[in-house]
Design an enzyme around this catalytic site. Structure first.
Site, mmCIF file in Angstrom:
data_model
loop_
_atom_site.group_PDB
_atom_site.id
_atom_site.type_symbol
_atom_site.label_atom_id
_atom_site.label_comp_id
_atom_site.label_asym_id
_atom_site.label_seq_id
_atom_site.Cartn_x
_atom_site.Cartn_y
_atom_site.Cartn_z
ATOM 1 C CB SER A 16 -1.154 -0.391 0.779
ATOM 2 O OG SER A 16 -2.082 -1.503 1.270
ATOM 3 C CD GLU A 36 6.326 -7.036 -3.823
ATOM 4 O OE1 GLU A 36 6.053 -5.572 -3.232
ATOM 5 O OE2 GLU A 36 6.669 -8.178 -3.324
ATOM 6 C CB CYS A 44 -3.288 -4.376 1.899
ATOM 7 S SG CYS A 44 -4.995 -3.711 1.928
ATOM 8 C CB CYS A 49 -7.147 -5.345 4.434
ATOM 9 S SG CYS A 49 -6.264 -4.684 4.932
ATOM 10 C CE LYS A 52 -10.664 -7.524 8.066
ATOM 11 N NZ LYS A 52 -8.502 -7.180 8.265
ATOM 12 C CE1 TYR A 102 -3.860 -2.412 -5.401
ATOM 13 C CE2 TYR A 102 -1.897 -1.559 -4.960
ATOM 14 C CZ TYR A 102 -3.451 -1.586 -4.624
ATOM 15 O OH TYR A 102 -3.891 -1.223 -3.440
ATOM 16 N N GLY A 178 -4.743 -12.182 20.466
ATOM 17 C CA GLY A 178 -5.554 -12.215 20.985
ATOM 18 C C GLY A 178 -6.117 -10.675 20.230
ATOM 19 C CE1 TYR A 180 -5.541 -3.441 15.931
ATOM 20 C CE2 TYR A 180 -7.533 -3.418 14.318
ATOM 21 C CZ TYR A 180 -6.477 -2.282 14.990
ATOM 22 O OH TYR A 180 -6.540 -1.273 15.341
ATOM 23 C CB ILE A 181 -4.781 -11.545 12.813
ATOM 24 C CG1 ILE A 181 -4.625 -10.196 11.959
ATOM 25 C CG2 ILE A 181 -5.089 -12.946 12.202
ATOM 26 C CD1 ILE A 181 -2.223 -10.380 11.168
ATOM 27 C CD GLU A 184 -9.936 -8.673 11.459
ATOM 28 O OE1 GLU A 184 -9.284 -9.155 10.891
ATOM 29 O OE2 GLU A 184 -10.366 -7.163 11.238
ATOM 30 N NE ARG A 201 1.153 -11.969 25.498
ATOM 31 C CZ ARG A 201 2.403 -12.347 25.090
ATOM 32 N NH1 ARG A 201 3.173 -12.588 24.986
ATOM 33 N NH2 ARG A 201 2.268 -10.423 24.544
ATOM 34 N N GLY A 264 0.980 -11.767 15.801
ATOM 35 C CA GLY A 264 1.788 -10.120 15.875
ATOM 36 C C GLY A 264 2.546 -10.576 15.018
ATOM 37 C CB ALA A 343 -13.506 -1.109 11.381
ATOM 38 C CG HIS A 438 -35.950 6.621 13.845
ATOM 39 N ND1 HIS A 438 -35.454 5.799 14.788
ATOM 40 C CD2 HIS A 438 -37.612 6.875 13.701
ATOM 41 C CE1 HIS A 438 -36.215 6.229 14.977
ATOM 42 N NE2 HIS A 438 -37.033 5.872 14.074
ATOM 43 C CD GLU A 443 -31.867 6.820 15.385
ATOM 44 O OE1 GLU A 443 -32.984 8.101 15.351
ATOM 45 O OE2 GLU A 443 -32.978 6.257 15.076
HETATM 46 P P1 NDP Z 1 -1.071 -7.435 17.308
HETATM 47 O O1 NDP Z 1 -0.534 -7.432 17.724
HETATM 48 O O2 NDP Z 1 -3.035 -7.291 17.043
HETATM 49 O O3 NDP Z 1 -1.946 -8.872 18.534
HETATM 50 C C1 NDP Z 1 -0.954 -9.894 18.756
HETATM 51 C C2 NDP Z 1 -1.538 -10.963 19.700
HETATM 52 O O4 NDP Z 1 -0.805 -11.896 20.075
HETATM 53 C C3 NDP Z 1 -2.169 -10.351 21.190
HETATM 54 O O5 NDP Z 1 -3.363 -10.953 21.908
HETATM 55 C C4 NDP Z 1 -0.383 -10.263 22.065
HETATM 56 O O6 NDP Z 1 -1.364 -10.516 23.232
HETATM 57 C C5 NDP Z 1 0.037 -11.592 21.279
HETATM 58 N N1 NDP Z 1 1.276 -12.322 21.618
HETATM 59 C C6 NDP Z 1 2.493 -11.724 21.296
HETATM 60 N N2 NDP Z 1 3.294 -12.351 20.989
HETATM 61 C C7 NDP Z 1 2.776 -13.646 22.174
HETATM 62 C C8 NDP Z 1 3.070 -14.678 22.455
HETATM 63 N N3 NDP Z 1 5.025 -14.572 22.789
HETATM 64 N N4 NDP Z 1 2.785 -15.486 23.047
HETATM 65 C C9 NDP Z 1 1.286 -15.539 22.933
HETATM 66 N N5 NDP Z 1 0.455 -14.656 22.801
HETATM 67 C C10 NDP Z 1 1.811 -13.145 21.653
HETATM 68 O O7 NDP Z 1 -0.697 -8.961 16.225
HETATM 69 P P2 NDP Z 1 -2.203 -8.874 14.705
HETATM 70 O O8 NDP Z 1 -1.103 -10.487 14.264
HETATM 71 O O9 NDP Z 1 -3.058 -9.819 15.440
HETATM 72 O O10 NDP Z 1 -1.706 -8.181 13.950
HETATM 73 C C11 NDP Z 1 -1.332 -7.325 13.797
HETATM 74 C C12 NDP Z 1 -1.281 -6.032 13.056
HETATM 75 O O11 NDP Z 1 -1.616 -6.077 11.775
HETATM 76 C C13 NDP Z 1 -2.525 -5.768 14.098
HETATM 77 O O12 NDP Z 1 -1.885 -4.644 15.465
HETATM 78 C C14 NDP Z 1 -3.144 -3.857 13.386
HETATM 79 O O13 NDP Z 1 -2.064 -3.030 12.961
HETATM 80 C C15 NDP Z 1 -3.112 -5.193 11.771
HETATM 81 N N6 NDP Z 1 -4.162 -5.380 11.528
HETATM 82 C C16 NDP Z 1 -5.314 -4.540 10.830
HETATM 83 C C17 NDP Z 1 -6.425 -4.936 10.753
HETATM 84 C C18 NDP Z 1 -7.462 -4.089 10.613
HETATM 85 O O14 NDP Z 1 -7.321 -2.925 10.238
HETATM 86 N N7 NDP Z 1 -8.865 -4.356 10.883
HETATM 87 C C19 NDP Z 1 -6.639 -6.587 10.536
HETATM 88 C C20 NDP Z 1 -5.849 -7.281 11.022
HETATM 89 C C21 NDP Z 1 -4.483 -6.524 10.889
HETATM 90 P P3 NDP Z 1 -0.813 -9.008 24.164
HETATM 91 O O15 NDP Z 1 -2.208 -8.790 24.134
HETATM 92 O O16 NDP Z 1 -0.622 -9.902 25.700
HETATM 93 O O17 NDP Z 1 0.777 -9.296 23.847
#
Ligand code: NDP
Length: 453
Positions: A16, A36, A44, A49, A52, A102, A178, A180-181, A184, A201, A264, A343, A438, A443
């Protein structure tokens, strides 16, 4: 180094941010090339995005079919069938169409696309295979890549990258993480009929979101049958080839058909040779830049996921425009990272912009909180037990709305408009004086009269 350079700008990465920078710069008359190694459009378009959201739509159809009965529609349940390979194939066709768009956009802008993996030979030279290209400026826009924690059996664990091309859906799945991904994909899998367990965790998932939103989302996801388990993590995964045994830190075991990590994403800079040239890399593995996207090497800039700013497509797009203006335009404009709306396309969706209640209090605001929780009108007839939450965080002294948060259908669509209001500094009185549309869920955002805190 000779005075002549092949290009004014070489961008490494056609995601992007890279593509936006390339097009804007070429339109300003710069000679631009993009290198690339995978696919045009980056995460994305290909494994993020776009696919997904298509999967989210697909998963939601199961609820729409159930909800139809309350509206008088009936059809034999045994004739309702879902075919995962069809969804994947149709999604792939759409992604290929976007890849083509693209490519044409870059071509029409006069940008040269170089296919292959790039390495930096010096501060002005990019090597791709046997070819060397020189440029006055080089921008690293290589994005990010999913990380799987180091556990025994790691090789059995999938990431979102593979989930988009899964040949078959399993009966049960475990999603690890826990953020975004994780939420989702848990929603997608559960919607498509997979028995889904999400392992996180910490005490409550979606860290960084408003606490009410996190708890409400957990409640709604559980109602939809997702088995949310907090305070647990994976210690190892064993496989007999067909099934997986997930060993948790509390000693328990889970049998499942698929394990996906959404734990992550790290900056993707392998093999570029940045450090050798003096580009600094942070402890978290991101390319260090200043507010002008400048690395420690004058000719090298970087933007997007690789620099550790919020990993969101609109952020990378905006960065591309700012950097292009800086390199080849009037130099005006800078990034404003406040009030970034976002979102999460879990089910129901989350939409959020501005400060959470906890952030507002921590920043020293005297806070008034407005909340509305209700059953969306659609479900009065469908009978579905799904609720919607809306919340405004207001500075009690200035009356300015600091944050708007929502869990419910179309939360992303609704939050986009609210983001304009918050960015413009709207007050709660201005929200109150805005007439509602409405009957809508949205609203409620202009009819919350009494603070709850
Ligand atoms: P995030 O950083 O959002 O979440 C990572 C999750 O994994 C957290 O819950 C984290 O826990 C956990 N985690 C990290 N390391 C470990 C570990 N060693 N053991 C166990 N749990 C772990 O990453 P995502 O991969 O979900 O997404 C990456 C990024 O992509 C997002 O932050 C967002 O910016 C982007 N994204 C945006 C979307 C959207 O706009 N709709 C959709 C998908 C992705 P803890 O919270 O305890 O650190």
């Amino acid at each position: 180094m000779s005075d002549h350079q092949d290009y004014d700008l070489i961008i490494i990465g056609a995601g992007s941010g890279g593509v936006r920078l390339a097009r804007m710069s070429a339109q300003r008359g710069a000679r631009v090339a993009v290198v690339e190694s995978r696919y045009l459009g980056g995460t994305c378009v290909n494994v993020g995005c776009v696919p997904k959201k298509l999967f989210v739509y697909g998963a939601h159809v199961s609820e729409d079919l159930e909800d139809a009965a309350g509206y008088g529609w009936s059809f034999p349940r045994d004739q309702v069938k879902f075919d995962w390979p069809t969804l994947v194939a149709n999604k792939n066709t759409e992604i290929e169409r976007l890849n083509g768009i693209y490519g044409r956009m870059l071509e029409n802008a006069g940008v040269t696309v170089i296919q292959g993996s790039a390495t930096l030979a010096d501060a002005n030279t990019v090597v791709v295979g046997d070819d060397r290209y020189t440029a006055r400026h080089i921008t690293v826009a290589t994005g990010s890549w999913p990380v799987i924690p180091e556990v025994p059996g790691k090789e059995c664990i999938l990431t979102s990258n593979e989930m988009f091309y899964l040949p078959q859906l399993p009966r049960e799945a475990v999603v690890w993480g826990g953020g975004y991904i994780a939420v989702e994909f848990a929603g997608i899998l559960a919607g498509l009929g997979v028995q889904t367990t999400l392992l996180y965790r910490g005490d409550m998932f979606l860290r960084g979101f408003d606490d009410d939103i996190r708890e409400f989302t957990a409640q709604e996801m559980r109602k939809k049958g997702v088995d949310l388990r907090f305070g647990v993590t994976i210690e190892a995964v064993e496989s007999d080839g067909a099934h997986y045994d997930v060993i948790l830190n509390d000693g328990s075991r889970l049998k499942t058909g698929l394990v996906m990590a959404a734990t992550g994403r790290r900056a993707l800079i392998d093999g570029l040779g940045l450090e050798k040239l003096g580009v600094q890399i942070s402890e978290s593995g991101h390319v260090v830049v200043d507010e002008h996207f400048q690395t420690a090497v004058p000719s090298i800039t970087a933007l997007g996921d690789v620099i550790g700013t919020p990993q969101l497509t609109p952020v990378a797009l905006a960065q591309g425009m700012v950097l292009s203006r800086r390199l080849f335009g009037d130099g005006n404009g800078e990034m404003d990272y406040r009030c970034i709306p976002t979102a999460v396309f879990c089910q129901p969706n989350i939409g959020t912009v501005g400060l959470t209640e906890a952030e507002a209090r921590k920043a020293g605001h005297q806070v008034s909180v407005y909340r509305s929780e209700f059953r969306p009108m659609k479900h009065t007839l469908s009978g579905r037990d799904e609720r919607c939450l809306m919340k405004l965080v207001v500075d009690a002294q200035s009356d300015r709305v600091l944050g708007a948060h929502m869990v419910g259908p179309d939360a992303g669509e609704i939050t986009q408009g609210l983001a304009v209001a918050l960015k413009a500094g709207a007050t709660k009185a201005q929200f109150d004086s805005t007439l509602g549309i409405h009957p809508t869920s949205a609203e409620e955002f202009v009819t919350m009269r009494e603070p709850v805190a």
